[in-house]
Write a protein that holds these residues in place. Sequence first.
Motif, mmCIF file in Angstrom:
data_model
loop_
_atom_site.group_PDB
_atom_site.id
_atom_site.type_symbol
_atom_site.label_atom_id
_atom_site.label_comp_id
_atom_site.label_asym_id
_atom_site.label_seq_id
_atom_site.Cartn_x
_atom_site.Cartn_y
_atom_site.Cartn_z
ATOM 1 N N LEU C 27 -1.427 -10.102 6.323
ATOM 2 C CA LEU C 27 -0.158 -9.625 5.781
ATOM 3 C C LEU C 27 -0.014 -8.124 5.963
ATOM 4 N N PRO C 28 1.214 -7.604 5.983
ATOM 5 C CA PRO C 28 1.428 -6.249 6.467
ATOM 6 C C PRO C 28 1.195 -5.099 5.489
ATOM 7 N N ASP C 29 1.468 -5.228 4.175
ATOM 8 C CA ASP C 29 1.268 -4.045 3.334
ATOM 9 C C ASP C 29 0.536 -4.397 2.044
ATOM 10 N N VAL C 30 0.270 -3.361 1.230
ATOM 11 C CA VAL C 30 -0.615 -3.518 0.072
ATOM 12 C C VAL C 30 -0.125 -4.595 -0.883
ATOM 13 N N TYR C 31 1.198 -4.609 -1.144
ATOM 14 C CA TYR C 31 1.718 -5.490 -2.184
ATOM 15 C C TYR C 31 1.610 -6.949 -1.760
ATOM 16 N N ASN C 32 1.944 -7.225 -0.472
ATOM 17 C CA ASN C 32 1.822 -8.604 -0.015
ATOM 18 C C ASN C 32 0.380 -9.057 -0.003
ATOM 19 N N GLN C 35 -0.727 -9.807 -3.448
ATOM 20 C CA GLN C 35 -0.169 -11.055 -3.939
ATOM 21 C C GLN C 35 -0.952 -12.263 -3.429
ATOM 22 N N ALA C 36 -1.113 -12.342 -2.090
ATOM 23 C CA ALA C 36 -1.805 -13.497 -1.515
ATOM 24 C C ALA C 36 -3.238 -13.557 -2.007
ATOM 25 N N ALA C 37 -3.932 -12.415 -1.958
ATOM 26 C CA ALA C 37 -5.351 -12.425 -2.270
ATOM 27 C C ALA C 37 -5.581 -12.761 -3.738
ATOM 28 N N GLY C 91 2.747 6.710 -4.277
ATOM 29 C CA GLY C 91 3.629 6.980 -3.157
ATOM 30 C C GLY C 91 3.386 6.157 -1.915
ATOM 31 N N ILE C 92 2.702 5.014 -2.031
ATOM 32 C CA ILE C 92 2.501 4.165 -0.861
ATOM 33 C C ILE C 92 3.761 3.325 -0.662
ATOM 34 N N ALA C 93 4.356 3.439 0.529
ATOM 35 C CA ALA C 93 5.651 2.811 0.754
ATOM 36 C C ALA C 93 5.504 1.324 0.995
ATOM 37 N N LEU C 94 6.614 0.616 0.807
ATOM 38 C CA LEU C 94 6.635 -0.809 1.124
ATOM 39 C C LEU C 94 6.695 -0.995 2.638
ATOM 40 N N TRP C 95 6.443 -2.221 3.066
ATOM 41 C CA TRP C 95 6.512 -2.568 4.479
ATOM 42 C C TRP C 95 7.928 -2.311 4.990
#
Lengths: 122, 173, 118
Positions: C27-32, C35-37, C91-95
């Motif tokens: 998955l591409p960014d931290v939030y996704n 979520q999955a993990a 400040g980490i941006a979304l995908w």
Amino acid sequence: MKSANWLAGSILLIAFLAGVMLYPLPILFFQELPHVPFLGRALFILLLSAGMCLYRITRGPTPADRIVAVDILGILIVGFCAILTVSTGRSWYMDIGIAWALQSFIGTLALAKHLEGKRLEE
Amino acid sequence: MSQKVILFLSALIVWSLFNWVPDPAHLLVGIFAAGMVALLLGDLVVERPHLLAHPRRYFYFFFQYIPVFLWEVLKANIDVARRVIHPNLPIHPGIVKVKTSLRSDIAITLLANSITLTPGTMSVDVDKDQAILYIHWIDVRSRDIGEASRIIVERFEKILRTIFEEGTGNEER
Amino acid sequence: MMHTLGLGFIAVGLAFDLFGCLGLIRLPDVYNRLQAATKCVTMGTCSILFGAFLVTGFVSAGIKALLCIVFLSLTTPVAAHAIARGAHRSGIALWSGSVVDHYADDRQEEVESSKTSS
């Protein structure tokens, strides 16, 4: 390009799983129990998952990715301890699991607070 | 006082579960340790002890909340597994706002936990004054706050309200 | 019978652990990823622990496995919540393919209003 990557990855994964399932594993201390072969291989699948977490720890572009991977690694080790409890029949492995879950939770909270506080000081 | 007694009893139960089967020596040490915990923490953990006297709430918790929760967790896992092994990664992520009508701390905490473990959603921040939750949604179906609230929180909100808030006298706080 | 059922639970848990860690890579960014993990690995490990409880039965290890299930399912969402909050505030941006971000909009307004009032 994307579908080629996906194909290569799935072929690697299926090859690893087939290798783990078909290769006879020489692990001595599981041999007294009847369901030995499955549990010995289960440990290898968990090791593959832990290897994926290590990949994310080394390659993660931001600090938050690394913190997520460390958290997930802690939870995987609890599962590892549970499988060792079942396969060896020694109950103190579960004590290690519970202690590891507690420590990992507190460590993750501390790391997340550090991540949040870094910006507030500036 | 009743708060300390409840805390003491629950700590003792957890202690005796940890060294099952309890024998007299372990039980003595456990009484000492649980007494220390109850004296030190006191009123911090259990806030509204009169709620524990209603058997109706236990019934709702075990036979309504837990089955719904387990079913949603199973659906969430199958959903995530499908998205992960799909070649095209079918995700449309985003952070949306939802509104909740719950007020007590433990109800909001349980609501956020349930949201995190249910399909496609994860709570990012809680604004307790305005009762707003910010939720990361892996497949945004609606940007409107009312519509998103209806899809995400309504299921659990009804159950948690019957468990924690109904008849406690602080609905209109 | 209980042995077979417990081993079945352990197998399901292993499969979900593997999917969760695969999501951590793909998955591409931290939030996704979070979520999955979080979802898959929590449910997978709880399933492994429940299988261990079914195999060992009501002895000390089995009871500890049940306690560990309760503990994990209470603490992992809290840890995920803390990491997501910390990542967004640092400040980490979304995908780049993200659809909407109400949280960043509201935080922006908050910062501006505190600037004008002070």
